[in-house]
Scaffold this active site. Structure first.
Site, short mmCIF file in Angstrom:
data_model
loop_
_atom_site.label_atom_id
_atom_site.label_comp_id
_atom_site.label_asym_id
_atom_site.label_seq_id
_atom_site.Cartn_x
_atom_site.Cartn_y
_atom_site.Cartn_z
N TYR A 1 -1.86 -0.45 11.03
CA TYR A 1 -1.99 -1.13 9.73
C TYR A 1 -0.80 -0.82 8.83
CZ TYR A 1 -3.18 -1.56 4.82
OH TYR A 1 -3.11 -1.84 3.48
N THR B 1 0.81 -1.21 0.00
CA THR B 1 0.00 0.00 0.00
C THR B 1 0.85 1.27 0.00
OG1 THR B 1 -1.52 1.27 1.40
CG2 THR B 1 -0.10 -0.26 2.53
N ASP B 2 0.27 2.36 -0.49
CA ASP B 2 0.97 3.65 -0.41
C ASP B 2 1.01 4.20 1.03
OD1 ASP B 2 -1.70 4.35 -0.18
OD2 ASP B 2 -1.69 5.83 -1.80
N GLU B 3 0.22 3.61 1.92
CA GLU B 3 0.19 4.13 3.30
C GLU B 3 1.53 3.95 4.01
OE1 GLU B 3 -3.23 3.38 5.69
OE2 GLU B 3 -4.58 3.36 3.97
N LYS C 1 2.24 -3.24 7.29
CA LYS C 1 2.53 -3.43 5.86
C LYS C 1 3.96 -2.99 5.54
CE LYS C 1 0.18 -4.68 2.88
NZ LYS C 1 -0.04 -6.06 2.36
O1 TDX Z 1 -16.98 5.93 7.44
C1 TDX Z 1 -15.93 6.45 6.99
N1 TDX Z 1 -15.84 7.80 6.89
C2 TDX Z 1 -14.73 8.45 6.43
O2 TDX Z 1 -14.68 9.69 6.35
C3 TDX Z 1 -14.81 5.64 6.55
C4 TDX Z 1 -14.86 4.14 6.65
C5 TDX Z 1 -13.69 6.30 6.10
N2 TDX Z 1 -13.64 7.66 6.03
C6 TDX Z 1 -12.44 8.31 5.50
C7 TDX Z 1 -11.12 7.86 6.06
C8 TDX Z 1 -10.17 7.99 4.88
O3 TDX Z 1 -9.66 9.30 4.79
O4 TDX Z 1 -12.40 7.98 4.10
C9 TDX Z 1 -11.05 7.73 3.66
C10 TDX Z 1 -10.99 6.31 3.15
O5 TDX Z 1 -11.10 5.46 4.26
P1 TDX Z 1 -10.98 3.87 4.13
O6 TDX Z 1 -11.95 3.40 3.11
O7 TDX Z 1 -11.06 3.29 5.51
O8 TDX Z 1 -9.54 3.71 3.48
P2 TDX Z 1 -8.08 4.20 3.97
O9 TDX Z 1 -8.00 4.37 5.43
O10 TDX Z 1 -7.70 5.38 3.10
O11 TDX Z 1 -7.20 2.91 3.56
C11 TDX Z 1 -7.49 2.20 2.35
O12 TDX Z 1 -6.57 2.50 1.33
C12 TDX Z 1 -5.25 2.04 1.49
C13 TDX Z 1 -7.49 0.70 2.60
O13 TDX Z 1 -8.38 0.40 3.64
C14 TDX Z 1 -6.11 0.20 2.91
O14 TDX Z 1 -6.13 -1.20 3.08
C15 TDX Z 1 -5.22 0.55 1.76
O15 TDX Z 1 -3.91 0.14 2.04
#
Ligand code: TDX
Length: 355
Positions: free
Chosen positions: A159, A134-136, A163
Site C-alpha cells: 500500500y 499518506t504519512d506511510e 502511494k
Molecule cells: O484489527 C486490527 N487490529 C490492529 O491492531 C486492525 C484493523 C488494525 N490494527 C492495528 C494496525 C495498525 O497499527 O491498528 C493500527 C491501525 O490500523 P489500520 O486502521 O489498518 O490503519 P493503518 O495500517 O495505520 O493505515 C491507516 O492510516 C494511514 C490507513 O488505513 C491508511 O490508508 C492511511 O494511509
C-alpha cells in the site's frame, strides 16, 4: 463559484471533503468514484440532492471516461483521493493497489494535463491538482522524531509503496510539464463514515456486538490520529493557499498506542452502554501484521506556520463524537456490514446517475 472534481468522494475522507464543500461554500462538487467495496453513496445522502453536487461512476484508470468527465464538467481544481487504502488488503492482494493507486494516478494526471494545457491563460493560472497521500510513505519511526516534509521516502507495505509511487508521479508531472500541483501527506484519519475494516470503527462495532477486539502483536504500535473533518478543513486550505509544487504534512498531534486507542473506545462505551461493561474484556491479542510499521508521528508545523491550520478536535473529543455517531447511525452501519449498500447503489444509481 468553482467546480471541484473530487476522485474517491464516496470514500471515507473524500465524502467528508465533499460534504464540507457543499455545506460550507458555494462551490460545485463532481464526485468521480468507481464504487469499490469501500465506496458508499450512503455517505453522501445529506448532499446528493443538492444541485451543486454531481456523481460520475468512473474508474480513474479509464482514460476515455476520465477525459469525458473533464470535458463535461470543466473543473477549476482536482482533489485526488481515490485509492485502495487498507494495508492488510495490500498484503494479501497487491494488484488492485498497483492498478488504482499508480496506474489510476498516472491516467488522471495525463487527463488533467491535457485538459489544463487547453485552458485559457486566466483559468490555467488558477487551476490546481491536489494529490492526497499518506504519512506511510515515510516508513516507520523509532521512539523519537517526527515525519517532516523533508523526511526521505521509505515505504514498507505494498500500500505505502503504491502511494509513494503516486506521490513521485505527481511531483514529476509538476517538474516536467509544469502541471500546478500540491501534495499533502496525512496521519491516520478517524471519524464518522469510516469503513469498518480499519481499527477504530472495527473495534467500536465489534465491542457493541460483543465480538473480540483484535489487537495485532502487543498493541504497542503507535499511530497519530487526525479527526477526518479537521483533515478536510486542512485540505481545503492547502487547495486554496498552498504553494505550487510543495508538500504539506497534516497530523493531529495525537500519538497513541493501539492498546490505548482500544481502551479509550471501551471506556466511552462503558459509559454509553453500561449494561455491557467492561467492554475491555473483549480485547484479544492476535498475530501481528507482517512488516507492521512501529510508529507514525507527523510534525505539522509547516501547515500551521505557513497556512494557519490547526486541528479543532482533541483525540478525546473526536473519539467521543465518533463512537456516538456509530451508535446513532445504525442504518449506515447495517448497510456497510450487510452488503446491502451494494444493492442500494445499483437501485439508486439508476435514479441519481448522470446518463
Ligand atoms: O484489527 C486490527 N487490529 C490492529 O491492531 C486492525 C484493523 C488494525 N490494527 C492495528 C494496525 C495498525 O497499527 O491498528 C493500527 C491501525 O490500523 P489500520 O486502521 O489498518 O490503519 P493503518 O495500517 O495505520 O493505515 C491507516 O492510516 C494511514 C490507513 O488505513 C491508511 O490508508 C492511511 O494511509
Amino acid at each position: 463559484m468553482k467546480t471541484i472534481l473530487i476522485t474517491g468522494a464516496a470514500g471515507f475522507i473524500g465524502s467528508a471533503v465533499a460534504r464540507q464543500f457543499i455545506d460550507e461554500t458555494q462551490d460545485k462538487v463532481v464526485n468521480v468514484d468507481k464504487l469499490t467495496y469501500a465506496g458508499n453513496l450512503q455517505s453522501l445522502t445529506s448532499i446528493s440532492d443538492n444541485l451543486r453536487y454531481k456523481f460520475e461512476q468512473v474508474d480513474i484508470c479509464d482514460a476515455a471516461e476520465v477525459a469525458r468527465v473533464f470535458r463535461e464538467h470543466q473543473p477549476d481544481a482536482v482533489m485526488h483521493l481515490a485509492a485502495e487504502s487498507h494495508v492488510d488488503r495490500s498484503i494479501t492482494g497487491p494488484a488492485a493497489f498497483i492498478q488504482t493507486n499508480i496506474v489510476g494516478t498516472y491516467t488522471l494526471l495525463e487527463a488533467a494535463r491535457s485538459y489544463w494545457s487547453e485552458l485559457d491563460s486566466a483559468r490555467k493560472a488558477v487551476f490546481r491538482f491536489h494529490h492526497i497521500s499518506t504519512d506511510e510513505v515515510y516508513g516507520s519511526l523509532d521512539d523519537s522524531g517526527f515525519f517532516t516534509e523533508d523526511t526521505a521516502y521509505e515505504p514498507n507495505s505494498p500500500y505505502s509503496a503504491s502511494k509513494a509511487s503516486s506521490d513521485h508521479l505527481v511531483r514529476a508531472w509538476h517538474h516536467t510539464y509544469g502541471l500546478p500541483v500540491v501534495t499533502t501527506n496525512c496521519s491516520n484519519n478517524y471519524g464518522p463514515y469510516h469503513f469498518p475494516e480499519k481499527l477504530i470503527p472495527l473495534v467500536i462495532l465489534n465491542a457493541v456486538n460483543g465480538k473480540p477486539l483484535p489487537i495485532y502483536g502487543k498493541g504497542d504500535n503507535i499511530r497519530d490520529w487526525l479527526y477526518v473533518d479537521d483533515h478536510a478543513r486542512a485540505l481545503r486550505l492547502v487547495l486554496e493557499k498552498g504553494k505550487l509544487g510543495e508538500t504539506y504534512n497534516i497530523g493531529g498531534w495525537n500519538e497513541k498506542t493501539n492498546l490505548e486507542v482500544v481502551q479509550s473506545i471501551c471506556a466511552i462505551l462503558d459509559e454509553m452502554l453500561p449494561h455491557n461493561a467492561p467492554h475491555a474484556k473483549l480485547i484479544t491479542y492476535v498475530q501481528d501484521r507482517p512488516g507492521h510499521d512501529r510508529r507514525y508521528a507527523i510534525d505539522a508545523t509547516k501547515i500551521a506556520n505557513d497556512l494557519g491550520w490547526k486541528p479543532q478536535e482533541t483525540f478525546e473529543t473526536g473519539l467521543r463524537k465518533t463512537v456516538e455517531w456509530y451508535l446513532t447511525n445504525s442504518d449506515w452501519v447495517r448497510g456497510v456490514t450487510s452488503g446491502d449498500y451494494q444493492k442500494w447503489v445499483s437501485q439508486n444509481y439508476a435514479k441519481r446517475g448522470t446518463a
